[in-house]
Scaffold this active site. Structure first.
Site, PDB file in Angstrom:
ATOM      1  N   ASN A 216     -43.419 -26.308 -11.199  1.00  0.00           N
ATOM      2  CA  ASN A 216     -43.264 -26.154  -9.752  1.00  0.00           C
ATOM      3  C   ASN A 216     -42.995 -24.700  -9.419  1.00  0.00           C
ATOM      4  O   ASN A 216     -42.959 -23.846 -10.304  1.00  0.00           O
ATOM      5  CB  ASN A 216     -42.171 -27.087  -9.221  1.00  0.00           C
ATOM      6  CG  ASN A 216     -40.833 -26.803  -9.890  1.00  0.00           C
ATOM      7  OD1 ASN A 216     -40.296 -25.711  -9.770  1.00  0.00           O
ATOM      8  ND2 ASN A 216     -40.311 -27.783 -10.630  1.00  0.00           N
ATOM      9  N   ASP A 285     -39.644 -34.006 -11.888  1.00  0.00           N
ATOM     10  CA  ASP A 285     -39.191 -35.402 -11.850  1.00  0.00           C
ATOM     11  C   ASP A 285     -39.911 -36.257 -12.886  1.00  0.00           C
ATOM     12  O   ASP A 285     -39.355 -37.206 -13.404  1.00  0.00           O
ATOM     13  CB  ASP A 285     -39.428 -35.983 -10.449  1.00  0.00           C
ATOM     14  CG  ASP A 285     -38.451 -35.396  -9.446  1.00  0.00           C
ATOM     15  OD1 ASP A 285     -37.262 -35.299  -9.786  1.00  0.00           O
ATOM     16  OD2 ASP A 285     -38.875 -35.005  -8.338  1.00  0.00           O
ATOM     17  N   LYS A 295     -56.020 -29.462 -27.234  1.00  0.00           N
ATOM     18  CA  LYS A 295     -56.516 -29.320 -25.870  1.00  0.00           C
ATOM     19  C   LYS A 295     -57.448 -30.489 -25.529  1.00  0.00           C
ATOM     20  O   LYS A 295     -58.364 -30.810 -26.290  1.00  0.00           O
ATOM     21  CB  LYS A 295     -57.275 -27.995 -25.746  1.00  0.00           C
ATOM     22  CG  LYS A 295     -57.758 -27.721 -24.347  1.00  0.00           C
ATOM     23  CD  LYS A 295     -58.567 -26.433 -24.269  1.00  0.00           C
ATOM     24  CE  LYS A 295     -59.190 -26.315 -22.893  1.00  0.00           C
ATOM     25  NZ  LYS A 295     -60.194 -25.266 -22.831  1.00  0.00           N
ATOM     26  N   PRO A 313     -35.220 -37.419 -17.478  1.00  0.00           N
ATOM     27  CA  PRO A 313     -33.791 -37.697 -17.319  1.00  0.00           C
ATOM     28  C   PRO A 313     -33.219 -36.841 -16.184  1.00  0.00           C
ATOM     29  O   PRO A 313     -33.698 -35.732 -15.943  1.00  0.00           O
ATOM     30  CB  PRO A 313     -33.200 -37.260 -18.666  1.00  0.00           C
ATOM     31  CG  PRO A 313     -34.193 -36.296 -19.244  1.00  0.00           C
ATOM     32  CD  PRO A 313     -35.534 -36.745 -18.738  1.00  0.00           C
ATOM     33  N   ASP A 314     -32.218 -37.367 -15.511  1.00  0.00           N
ATOM     34  CA  ASP A 314     -31.537 -36.595 -14.465  1.00  0.00           C
ATOM     35  C   ASP A 314     -30.386 -35.834 -15.133  1.00  0.00           C
ATOM     36  O   ASP A 314     -29.365 -36.430 -15.519  1.00  0.00           O
ATOM     37  CB  ASP A 314     -31.019 -37.535 -13.364  1.00  0.00           C
ATOM     38  CG  ASP A 314     -30.496 -36.752 -12.166  1.00  0.00           C
ATOM     39  OD1 ASP A 314     -29.810 -35.735 -12.379  1.00  0.00           O
ATOM     40  OD2 ASP A 314     -30.785 -37.154 -11.023  1.00  0.00           O
ATOM     41  N   ILE A 315     -30.538 -34.549 -15.260  1.00  0.00           N
ATOM     42  CA  ILE A 315     -29.571 -33.734 -16.023  1.00  0.00           C
ATOM     43  C   ILE A 315     -28.224 -33.687 -15.300  1.00  0.00           C
ATOM     44  O   ILE A 315     -27.169 -33.906 -15.904  1.00  0.00           O
ATOM     45  CB  ILE A 315     -30.137 -32.316 -16.238  1.00  0.00           C
ATOM     46  CG1 ILE A 315     -31.435 -32.414 -17.049  1.00  0.00           C
ATOM     47  CG2 ILE A 315     -29.118 -31.418 -16.946  1.00  0.00           C
ATOM     48  CD1 ILE A 315     -32.264 -31.152 -17.084  1.00  0.00           C
ATOM     49  N   PHE A 333     -27.740 -28.864  -6.381  1.00  0.00           N
ATOM     50  CA  PHE A 333     -28.530 -28.275  -5.302  1.00  0.00           C
ATOM     51  C   PHE A 333     -29.476 -29.348  -4.788  1.00  0.00           C
ATOM     52  O   PHE A 333     -29.912 -30.207  -5.552  1.00  0.00           O
ATOM     53  CB  PHE A 333     -29.335 -27.064  -5.807  1.00  0.00           C
ATOM     54  CG  PHE A 333     -28.609 -25.769  -5.590  1.00  0.00           C
ATOM     55  CD1 PHE A 333     -27.435 -25.498  -6.275  1.00  0.00           C
ATOM     56  CD2 PHE A 333     -29.095 -24.824  -4.695  1.00  0.00           C
ATOM     57  CE1 PHE A 333     -26.758 -24.310  -6.077  1.00  0.00           C
ATOM     58  CE2 PHE A 333     -28.414 -23.628  -4.482  1.00  0.00           C
ATOM     59  CZ  PHE A 333     -27.252 -23.373  -5.177  1.00  0.00           C
ATOM     60  N   LYS A 347     -27.687 -37.598  -1.726  1.00  0.00           N
ATOM     61  CA  LYS A 347     -27.831 -37.103  -3.091  1.00  0.00           C
ATOM     62  C   LYS A 347     -26.468 -36.871  -3.728  1.00  0.00           C
ATOM     63  O   LYS A 347     -26.266 -37.136  -4.912  1.00  0.00           O
ATOM     64  CB  LYS A 347     -28.632 -35.793  -3.060  1.00  0.00           C
ATOM     65  CG  LYS A 347     -29.579 -35.636  -4.206  1.00  0.00           C
ATOM     66  CD  LYS A 347     -30.580 -34.526  -3.960  1.00  0.00           C
ATOM     67  CE  LYS A 347     -31.930 -35.073  -3.546  1.00  0.00           C
ATOM     68  NZ  LYS A 347     -32.968 -34.059  -3.444  1.00  0.00           N
ATOM     69  N   LYS A 351     -25.593 -38.878  -7.061  1.00  0.00           N
ATOM     70  CA  LYS A 351     -25.403 -38.162  -8.326  1.00  0.00           C
ATOM     71  C   LYS A 351     -23.948 -38.124  -8.748  1.00  0.00           C
ATOM     72  O   LYS A 351     -23.628 -37.708  -9.863  1.00  0.00           O
ATOM     73  CB  LYS A 351     -25.951 -36.738  -8.217  1.00  0.00           C
ATOM     74  CG  LYS A 351     -27.399 -36.698  -7.758  1.00  0.00           C
ATOM     75  CD  LYS A 351     -28.258 -35.795  -8.599  1.00  0.00           C
ATOM     76  CE  LYS A 351     -29.704 -35.875  -8.119  1.00  0.00           C
ATOM     77  NZ  LYS A 351     -30.643 -35.303  -9.067  1.00  0.00           N
TER      78      LYS A 351
HETATM   79  N1  CTP Z   1     -31.622 -32.439 -11.109  1.00  0.00           N
HETATM   80  C1  CTP Z   1     -31.410 -32.561 -12.457  1.00  0.00           C
HETATM   81  N2  CTP Z   1     -32.293 -33.273 -13.221  1.00  0.00           N
HETATM   82  C2  CTP Z   1     -33.360 -33.887 -12.662  1.00  0.00           C
HETATM   83  C3  CTP Z   1     -33.578 -33.765 -11.278  1.00  0.00           C
HETATM   84  C4  CTP Z   1     -32.692 -33.021 -10.525  1.00  0.00           C
HETATM   85  O1  CTP Z   1     -30.439 -31.985 -12.958  1.00  0.00           O
HETATM   86  N3  CTP Z   1     -34.184 -34.575 -13.424  1.00  0.00           N
HETATM   87  C5  CTP Z   1     -30.642 -31.709 -10.295  1.00  0.00           C
HETATM   88  C6  CTP Z   1     -31.165 -30.434  -9.690  1.00  0.00           C
HETATM   89  O2  CTP Z   1     -30.922 -29.327 -10.532  1.00  0.00           O
HETATM   90  C7  CTP Z   1     -30.367 -30.357  -8.413  1.00  0.00           C
HETATM   91  C8  CTP Z   1     -30.140 -31.795  -8.024  1.00  0.00           C
HETATM   92  O3  CTP Z   1     -30.299 -32.525  -9.224  1.00  0.00           O
HETATM   93  O4  CTP Z   1     -29.097 -29.805  -8.617  1.00  0.00           O
HETATM   94  C9  CTP Z   1     -31.075 -32.328  -7.001  1.00  0.00           C
HETATM   95  O5  CTP Z   1     -32.417 -32.019  -7.313  1.00  0.00           O
HETATM   96  P1  CTP Z   1     -33.612 -32.396  -6.335  1.00  0.00           P
HETATM   97  O6  CTP Z   1     -34.892 -32.030  -6.977  1.00  0.00           O
HETATM   98  O7  CTP Z   1     -33.322 -31.875  -4.959  1.00  0.00           O
HETATM   99  O8  CTP Z   1     -33.438 -33.960  -6.254  1.00  0.00           O
HETATM  100  P2  CTP Z   1     -33.989 -35.127  -7.107  1.00  0.00           P
HETATM  101  O9  CTP Z   1     -32.863 -35.714  -7.876  1.00  0.00           O
HETATM  102  O10 CTP Z   1     -35.189 -34.708  -7.898  1.00  0.00           O
HETATM  103  O11 CTP Z   1     -34.386 -36.161  -5.959  1.00  0.00           O
HETATM  104  P3  CTP Z   1     -35.694 -36.184  -5.008  1.00  0.00           P
HETATM  105  O12 CTP Z   1     -36.838 -35.680  -5.842  1.00  0.00           O
HETATM  106  O13 CTP Z   1     -35.793 -37.594  -4.626  1.00  0.00           O
HETATM  107  O14 CTP Z   1     -35.399 -35.304  -3.833  1.00  0.00           O
END
Ligand code: CTP
Length: 409
Positions: A216, A285, A295, A313-315, A333, A347, A351
């Site tokens: 991204n 995501d 390739k 995974p959501d860190i 953030f 959020k 979280k």
């Molecule tokens: N984050 C994370 N790991 C992920 C996704 C997000 O640690 N896999 C953290 C980001 O660093 C940020 C916060 O979660 O601090 C929110 O990230 P954001 O991209 O705004 O939200 P998402 O959890 O991805 O939710 P959405 O895509 O539905 O907005």
């Protein structure tokens, strides 16, 4: 919007003793003036063999002081006047001989005289050593350096690398930009002294095959600015960075990763030994369910390959779920494109973190400035639009305030 002048209102005495690194003092003067400082240059006789007072006067906008016998001073006490006006004295370059003079408390020329005459409590002395590696390593120099440090001077560097003499090793003076950053950091209040802060920054890169992937537009600038601001505030900082080409802020330990899974693997063991976790990374995501080892080639059918994705995974949430005794104070953030505040509030709860910093993703990615709203259990607080480093410094103040209010980490 350009960065605020971080040295606005500061009066710096910049001392030059003799050494090839005097050429860097010209650039340093320019940077200090650009950062808002007034700079009074003081040169030893040896320094004038390497660079002229004409250059230093032109860049600082003030006549250079070079002699304790300068009759232009009405009271004929240049050493007192110069050291009483200064917010700090920075000697760059500080030669081996000059450090030896300081160690002995000598006062037979203007620069060492004014260092000795400075009020120690109010006027810090910073030294940027510059010399050949053998001179630096010599026991006499090491003894003198230890003595001046014990007497209250602060050493900036030296760095290792190529030397003017052709040798390679310790003794190079820090670069002008590094010295300017050190001075700016020196003046920041040490609100996070004794704290450890972990920050994620940048995008992640999720490989499709060895030459392609999804990522991204996150530049990493906000996370790097927070790492720098926290280090300036006295914290020990670890920065886990996705693929970005930004310079590591001074004093920050950096761990480079590519994918979300690598970022999680780097963050989890670190999280337990940090007091604060700030997640600024724009973690992808989803990642391809499979990453091809070779390739992926067109197969001639005209059909693109069918890519399947799995969720990453959501860190931040993983860290926020650690047992209380191992869990750092978490800041998330929220990069949103619409309904910024409503999404940020949701959020924060989803979280399980005490503080979410909301911003408009498309309006900030890659830019130098930003607009932030802090969302916590008590409500919202907007930080005025500014450059990312200024915002990062304000965020550090807010984090320190909240941590102090809850009585520790
Ligand atoms: N984050 C994370 N790991 C992920 C996704 C997000 O640690 N896999 C953290 C980001 O660093 C940020 C916060 O979660 O601090 C929110 O990230 P954001 O991209 O705004 O939200 P998402 O959890 O991805 O939710 P959405 O895509 O539905 O907005």
């Amino acid at each position: 919007m350009s960065e605020v002048q971080a040295l606005q209102g500061r009066h710096i005495v910049l001392g030059l003793s003799g050494g090839v690194a005097c050429y860097k003092a010209a650039e340093l003067t320019r940077l200090l003036v650009k950062a808002g400082a007034t700079v009074q240059v003081v040169m030893t006789e040896a320094a004038q063999q390497f660079i002229t007072p004409v250059t230093m006067q032109a860049l600082s906008g003030r006549p250079v002081a070079a002699s304790q016998w300068d009759a232009r001073e009405p009271n004929n006490m240049a050493h007192i006047n110069l050291s009483r006006q200064a917010d700090a004295i920075l000697v760059a370059p500080a030669s081996a001989d000059f450090i030896a003079r300081l160690a002995q408390g000598r006062a037979d020329e203007l620069l060492s005289l004014l260092c000795l005459a400075r009020p120690i409590e109010h006027c810090p002395l910073l030294l940027a050593p510059a010399m050949n590696r053998e001179m630096w390593a010599h026991p006499a120099t090491q003894r003198n350096v230890a003595q001046v440090a014990a007497d209250g001077a602060r050493l900036l560097g030296p760095a290792a690398g190529d030397q003017a003499c052709g040798e390679i090793g310790d003794g190079r003076m820090l670069e002008a930009a590094e010295l300017c950053d050190e001075l700016i950091a020196f003046f920041q209040p040490k609100l996070l002294a004794g704290r450890r802060l972990l920050v994620t920054a940048g995008p992640t890169f999720e490989a499709i095959d060895p030459v392609r992937g999804i990522t991204n537009l996150s530049s990493g600038k906000m996370g790097f600015a927070i790492a720098r601001a926290a280090a300036e505030a006295g914290a020990e900082v670890t920065l886990v960075a996705g693929p970005v080409a930004l310079a590591t802020p001074r004093g920050v330990v950096r761990i480079d990763v590519q994918s979300a899974e690598q970022m999680l693997a780097a963050v989890l063991p670190q999280a337990r030994r940090h007091d604060v976790f700030v997640a600024t990374a724009a973690v992808a995501d989803w990642r391809p369910a499979q990453s091809a080892a070779q390739k992926i080639k067109k197969d001639g059918s005209g059909q693109p390959p069918a890519l399947a994705f799995v969720e990453n995974p959501d860190i931040l949430a993983s860290v926020a779920r650690l047992p209380a005794a191992e869990r750092p104070w978490c800041v998330g953030f929220a990069a949103e494109s619409h309904d910024v505040l409503a999404h940020a509030r949701q959020k924060r709860v989803r979280k399980g973190v005490p503080l979410i910093v909301a911003n408009n993703g498309p309006a900030t990615f890659g830019r130098d400035d930003n607009e932030l709203v802090l969302v916590d259990a008590d409500g919202e607080q907007a930080l005025p639009r500014g450059d990312k480093l200024t915002l990062a410094r304000q965020l550090v103040i807010e984090i320190a305030r909240r941590m102090a209010a809850q009585g520790g980490a």
